[in-house]
Design an enzyme around this catalytic site. Structure first.
Site, mmCIF file in Angstrom:
data_model
loop_
_atom_site.group_PDB
_atom_site.id
_atom_site.type_symbol
_atom_site.label_atom_id
_atom_site.label_comp_id
_atom_site.label_asym_id
_atom_site.label_seq_id
_atom_site.Cartn_x
_atom_site.Cartn_y
_atom_site.Cartn_z
ATOM 1 C CG HIS A 1 -0.385 0.036 2.516
ATOM 2 N ND1 HIS A 1 0.327 -1.023 3.050
ATOM 3 C CD2 HIS A 1 -0.368 1.004 3.455
ATOM 4 C CE1 HIS A 1 0.737 -0.706 4.260
ATOM 5 N NE2 HIS A 1 0.332 0.520 4.540
ATOM 6 C CG HIS B 1 0.059 4.307 4.653
ATOM 7 N ND1 HIS B 1 -0.644 3.535 5.540
ATOM 8 C CD2 HIS B 1 -0.839 5.213 4.165
ATOM 9 C CE1 HIS B 1 -1.905 3.940 5.595
ATOM 10 N NE2 HIS B 1 -2.048 4.958 4.764
ATOM 11 C CG ASP C 1 4.827 2.907 7.363
ATOM 12 O OD1 ASP C 1 3.964 3.171 6.492
ATOM 13 O OD2 ASP C 1 4.568 2.208 8.369
ATOM 14 C CG HIS C 2 4.219 -0.035 4.109
ATOM 15 N ND1 HIS C 2 4.191 -1.359 4.456
ATOM 16 C CD2 HIS C 2 3.691 0.633 5.169
ATOM 17 C CE1 HIS C 2 3.663 -1.492 5.667
ATOM 18 N NE2 HIS C 2 3.352 -0.293 6.111
ATOM 19 C CG HIS D 1 -3.870 -0.305 6.712
ATOM 20 N ND1 HIS D 1 -3.793 0.239 7.970
ATOM 21 C CD2 HIS D 1 -2.751 0.116 6.043
ATOM 22 C CE1 HIS D 1 -2.693 0.966 8.075
ATOM 23 N NE2 HIS D 1 -2.049 0.907 6.915
ATOM 24 C CG ASP E 1 0.609 -1.749 7.658
ATOM 25 O OD1 ASP E 1 1.560 -2.536 7.796
ATOM 26 O OD2 ASP E 1 0.735 -0.519 7.698
ATOM 27 C CG HIS F 1 4.098 -2.162 11.042
ATOM 28 N ND1 HIS F 1 4.960 -1.093 11.136
ATOM 29 C CD2 HIS F 1 3.282 -1.903 9.999
ATOM 30 C CE1 HIS F 1 4.664 -0.211 10.185
ATOM 31 N NE2 HIS F 1 3.652 -0.690 9.473
#
Length: 194
Positions: free
Chosen positions: A53, A55, A57-58, A108, A129, A167
């Site tokens: 996805h 975001h 942090d990915h 998510h 996530d 995570h």
């Protein structure tokens, strides 16, 4: 032989690295430095990146990894500008002696994807996530109903399927569960802090 390695990144992310021979695939590179360092230390060439996805942090490591490995193929949904291969529900491609299948697992986010790797037993699901140990992802632009449906779909996989979330939230999720349901015998009790 397939090897799967978690590369810790940022505060609590896992960037999963699959390798066979001198080739590697990474999933959700939120930070390029630990991936590039691992690849260099082990003499690997990055041939594919899979994104679950949008975001940061990915995805934040994408530009640098693409710069270092310009022939690398990036598999992602249409909302990832760096995608060289736009994928969605039902997309498939061969990887080494395996088959990769894409699942649309919204909740998510609306466009969240999971990657099911089917080589031999057991199957492996890289679920980003959507699902964590003792918990699930927070709803951003998806809906609770979508997340529930995605979790139900994952639940129908064979019991021996290995799950690879993006995570490490296990301890925090178990503390929260114990707070909400203090008398639930299914919840593992963590030692109390003094």
């Amino acid at each position: 032989m397939l090897k799967i390695t978690p590369i810790p990144a940022l505060a609590d992310n896992y960037i999963w690295l699959l390798q066979q021979g001198n080739e590697a695939v990474c999933i959700d590179p939120g930070d390029a430095a630990p991936v590039a360092g691992y690849l260099k230390a082990h003499g690997l060439v990055l041939c594919q990146i899979w994104i679950t996805h949008h975001h940061a942090d990915h995805t934040a490591g994408l530009p640098e990894l693409i710069r270092q490995f310009p022939d690398c193929r990036v598999y992602a949904n249409h909302d990832i500008p760096q995608a060289t291969h736009t994928v969605g529900e039902g997309s498939r491609w061969p990887l080494w002696q395996s088959q990769v299948e894409v699942w649309h697992t919204p909740g998510h986010t609306q466009t969240h994807l999971s990657y099911l790797l089917q080589a031999d037993e057991p199957a492996r699901l890289f679920c980003g996530d959507t699902l964590f140990s003792a918990g699930c992802g927070r709803v951003f632009d998806g809906t609770p109903a979508q997340l529930f449906a995605s979790l139900q779909r994952i639940n129908r996989l064979p019991e021996n399927t290995l799950l690879y979330p993006a995570h490490e939230y296990t301890a925090a999720n178990l503390r929260f569960a114990a707070h909400i349901e203090p008398h639930n015998p299914e919840i593992f009790r963590l030692p109390r802090r003094r």
